[in-house]
Design a protein around this motif. Sequence first.
Motif, PDB file in Angstrom:
ATOM      1  N   GLU A 274     -10.549 -13.812  75.782  1.00  0.00           N
ATOM      2  CA  GLU A 274      -9.624 -13.491  76.868  1.00  0.00           C
ATOM      3  C   GLU A 274      -8.571 -12.466  76.438  1.00  0.00           C
ATOM      4  N   ASN A 275      -8.041 -12.624  75.222  1.00  0.00           N
ATOM      5  CA  ASN A 275      -6.858 -11.866  74.813  1.00  0.00           C
ATOM      6  C   ASN A 275      -7.113 -10.812  73.750  1.00  0.00           C
ATOM      7  N   GLY A 276      -8.285 -10.809  73.150  1.00  0.00           N
ATOM      8  CA  GLY A 276      -8.589  -9.842  72.096  1.00  0.00           C
ATOM      9  C   GLY A 276      -8.259 -10.354  70.712  1.00  0.00           C
ATOM     10  N   VAL A 277      -7.182 -11.130  70.592  1.00  0.00           N
ATOM     11  CA  VAL A 277      -6.767 -11.736  69.320  1.00  0.00           C
ATOM     12  C   VAL A 277      -6.330 -13.161  69.591  1.00  0.00           C
ATOM     13  N   ALA A 278      -6.711 -14.099  68.714  1.00  0.00           N
ATOM     14  CA  ALA A 278      -6.266 -15.488  68.832  1.00  0.00           C
ATOM     15  C   ALA A 278      -5.886 -15.999  67.451  1.00  0.00           C
ATOM     16  N   VAL A 279      -4.831 -16.829  67.417  1.00  0.00           N
ATOM     17  CA  VAL A 279      -4.274 -17.322  66.151  1.00  0.00           C
ATOM     18  C   VAL A 279      -4.321 -18.839  66.131  1.00  0.00           C
ATOM     19  N   ALA A 280      -4.923 -19.384  65.068  1.00  0.00           N
ATOM     20  CA  ALA A 280      -4.991 -20.834  64.897  1.00  0.00           C
ATOM     21  C   ALA A 280      -4.347 -21.229  63.586  1.00  0.00           C
ATOM     22  N   ILE A 281      -3.661 -22.359  63.597  1.00  0.00           N
ATOM     23  CA  ILE A 281      -3.102 -22.950  62.389  1.00  0.00           C
ATOM     24  C   ILE A 281      -3.879 -24.226  62.078  1.00  0.00           C
ATOM     25  N   CYS A 282      -4.165 -24.429  60.814  1.00  0.00           N
ATOM     26  CA  CYS A 282      -4.836 -25.653  60.388  1.00  0.00           C
ATOM     27  C   CYS A 282      -4.279 -26.090  59.038  1.00  0.00           C
ATOM     28  N   HIS A 283      -4.826 -27.164  58.493  1.00  0.00           N
ATOM     29  CA  HIS A 283      -4.297 -27.765  57.276  1.00  0.00           C
ATOM     30  C   HIS A 283      -5.433 -28.051  56.297  1.00  0.00           C
ATOM     31  N   PRO A 284      -5.137 -28.111  55.007  1.00  0.00           N
ATOM     32  CA  PRO A 284      -6.202 -28.268  53.997  1.00  0.00           C
ATOM     33  C   PRO A 284      -6.707 -29.699  53.876  1.00  0.00           C
ATOM     34  N   ARG A 285      -7.240 -30.208  54.984  1.00  0.00           N
ATOM     35  CA  ARG A 285      -7.783 -31.566  55.028  1.00  0.00           C
ATOM     36  C   ARG A 285      -9.306 -31.519  54.935  1.00  0.00           C
ATOM     37  N   LYS A 286      -9.903 -32.626  54.556  1.00  0.00           N
ATOM     38  CA  LYS A 286     -11.346 -32.668  54.359  1.00  0.00           C
ATOM     39  C   LYS A 286     -12.110 -32.335  55.628  1.00  0.00           C
ATOM     40  N   ASN A 287     -11.790 -32.988  56.749  1.00  0.00           N
ATOM     41  CA  ASN A 287     -12.519 -32.727  57.991  1.00  0.00           C
ATOM     42  C   ASN A 287     -12.378 -31.276  58.420  1.00  0.00           C
ATOM     43  N   THR A 288     -11.184 -30.735  58.269  1.00  0.00           N
ATOM     44  CA  THR A 288     -10.954 -29.341  58.653  1.00  0.00           C
ATOM     45  C   THR A 288     -11.819 -28.401  57.826  1.00  0.00           C
ATOM     46  N   ILE A 289     -11.827 -28.590  56.527  1.00  0.00           N
ATOM     47  CA  ILE A 289     -12.599 -27.721  55.645  1.00  0.00           C
ATOM     48  C   ILE A 289     -14.095 -27.878  55.897  1.00  0.00           C
ATOM     49  N   ASP A 290     -14.551 -29.115  56.109  1.00  0.00           N
ATOM     50  CA  ASP A 290     -15.982 -29.364  56.347  1.00  0.00           C
ATOM     51  C   ASP A 290     -16.475 -28.688  57.614  1.00  0.00           C
ATOM     52  N   VAL A 291     -15.668 -28.730  58.673  1.00  0.00           N
ATOM     53  CA  VAL A 291     -16.078 -28.127  59.943  1.00  0.00           C
ATOM     54  C   VAL A 291     -15.881 -26.616  59.918  1.00  0.00           C
ATOM     55  N   LEU A 292     -14.783 -26.184  59.337  1.00  0.00           N
ATOM     56  CA  LEU A 292     -14.433 -24.764  59.391  1.00  0.00           C
ATOM     57  C   LEU A 292     -15.374 -23.912  58.533  1.00  0.00           C
ATOM     58  N   GLY A 293     -15.876 -24.461  57.438  1.00  0.00           N
ATOM     59  CA  GLY A 293     -16.744 -23.673  56.566  1.00  0.00           C
ATOM     60  C   GLY A 293     -17.933 -23.055  57.287  1.00  0.00           C
ATOM     61  N   PRO A 294     -18.781 -23.865  57.961  1.00  0.00           N
ATOM     62  CA  PRO A 294     -19.912 -23.288  58.701  1.00  0.00           C
ATOM     63  C   PRO A 294     -19.481 -22.352  59.825  1.00  0.00           C
ATOM     64  N   TRP A 295     -18.376 -22.687  60.485  1.00  0.00           N
ATOM     65  CA  TRP A 295     -17.908 -21.828  61.572  1.00  0.00           C
ATOM     66  C   TRP A 295     -17.501 -20.449  61.046  1.00  0.00           C
ATOM     67  N   LEU A 296     -16.771 -20.410  59.947  1.00  0.00           N
ATOM     68  CA  LEU A 296     -16.366 -19.132  59.355  1.00  0.00           C
ATOM     69  C   LEU A 296     -17.584 -18.312  58.943  1.00  0.00           C
ATOM     70  N   THR A 297     -18.614 -18.981  58.462  1.00  0.00           N
ATOM     71  CA  THR A 297     -19.814 -18.287  58.000  1.00  0.00           C
ATOM     72  C   THR A 297     -20.553 -17.621  59.149  1.00  0.00           C
ATOM     73  N   THR A 298     -20.589 -18.291  60.310  1.00  0.00           N
ATOM     74  CA  THR A 298     -21.382 -17.783  61.433  1.00  0.00           C
ATOM     75  C   THR A 298     -20.591 -16.929  62.413  1.00  0.00           C
ATOM     76  N   ALA A 299     -19.273 -16.983  62.359  1.00  0.00           N
ATOM     77  CA  ALA A 299     -18.450 -16.269  63.356  1.00  0.00           C
ATOM     78  C   ALA A 299     -18.752 -14.775  63.440  1.00  0.00           C
ATOM     79  N   PRO A 300     -18.860 -14.043  62.321  1.00  0.00           N
ATOM     80  CA  PRO A 300     -19.136 -12.604  62.442  1.00  0.00           C
ATOM     81  C   PRO A 300     -20.477 -12.305  63.111  1.00  0.00           C
ATOM     82  N   ALA A 301     -21.505 -13.099  62.815  1.00  0.00           N
ATOM     83  CA  ALA A 301     -22.815 -12.876  63.431  1.00  0.00           C
ATOM     84  C   ALA A 301     -22.770 -13.147  64.922  1.00  0.00           C
TER      85      ALA A 301
END
Length: 319
Positions: A274-301
């Motif tokens: 919608e906006n061209g840029v979006a900003v998210a804040i997160c924390h170094p927790r296990k669930n966050t890292i486990d979910v975010l890892g695959p998402w970061l890997t696939t986001a550019p593709a």
Amino acid sequence: MGRAKKQKRRGWRKKDGHVGLIAGVMFAAVGMVVGALSSFLTDISAAHASSAQSLKIASLRDPALARAPALSVRGLRDPSLDDRYRRRMVQQPIRQRPKIVIIFDDLGIDKAAFRRVMDLPGPLTFSFLPYANGVAELARDARARGDEIMLHLPMEPMGAVDPGPNALLATMSDAAMLRSLLWNLDQIEGYGGVNNHMGSHLTTDHTAMRLVLTVLKSRNLFFLDSVTTGGSIVEDVGDAVGATVFRRDLFLDAVDSPKAIEAQLLRLEELALENGVAVAICHPRKNTIDVLGPWLTTAPARGFDLAPVSILQAAAANS
């Protein structure tokens, strides 16, 4: 002569009969063509109306999804599961690809968690608590990896929660607040801005935020509002003193569960579209890292560019 005239008249009547037959056939054929064409146009009109109605319903359901099908939660782990989404994104010009900024807060206290975050693909933005032991070295490590860093400035929250040592408190005198602020700002080097750690009380205090933002402006630092309260006045005060102020769009892990984090990532993508840029804040927790890892890997593709926090300054300069 009379007989010849009668025969002649009968002859014209016979000829008129052929003409009538031919004309009847022609009119029938034209009628069939017109009928078929009318039916065809009716079908097209009905199909168009159905398509328009579907689009209208989709628009009412979710304006962002009317432009593009949303990525399924499973697609966070495997981009091939939603080919329509990938095809649409690939068709966008590179300069129009949406940018996503991921900021990790609360870094520095848990060294093992910091290392797990460092193993994630980037670019990411690391926001360090200034009072953490050895924080300057961790900040240097993050910069050496090529990521941008921020200072996670402790500020007074609502209630009795402790924001940590040297936090900025509304009860401080200007001189005491200035001393605490400068101490915090000097704990790490090489950062472009700060965001508030807690601060739901201080970010509603006009006098305190005027002092903080004036100092940040003098050091050419931006303030990114973590928006820990809906009553934040940071943007208004920033406008008044001429400081550079941004704000986050959402917290990824306000609810610490994989499904909630995945849902927030989908919302983050919608905001980026919608906006061209979006900003998210997160924390170094296990669930966050486990979910975010695959998402970061696939986001550019899938068509999203991961970006450091400095993209906000570039976007502001071009707006």
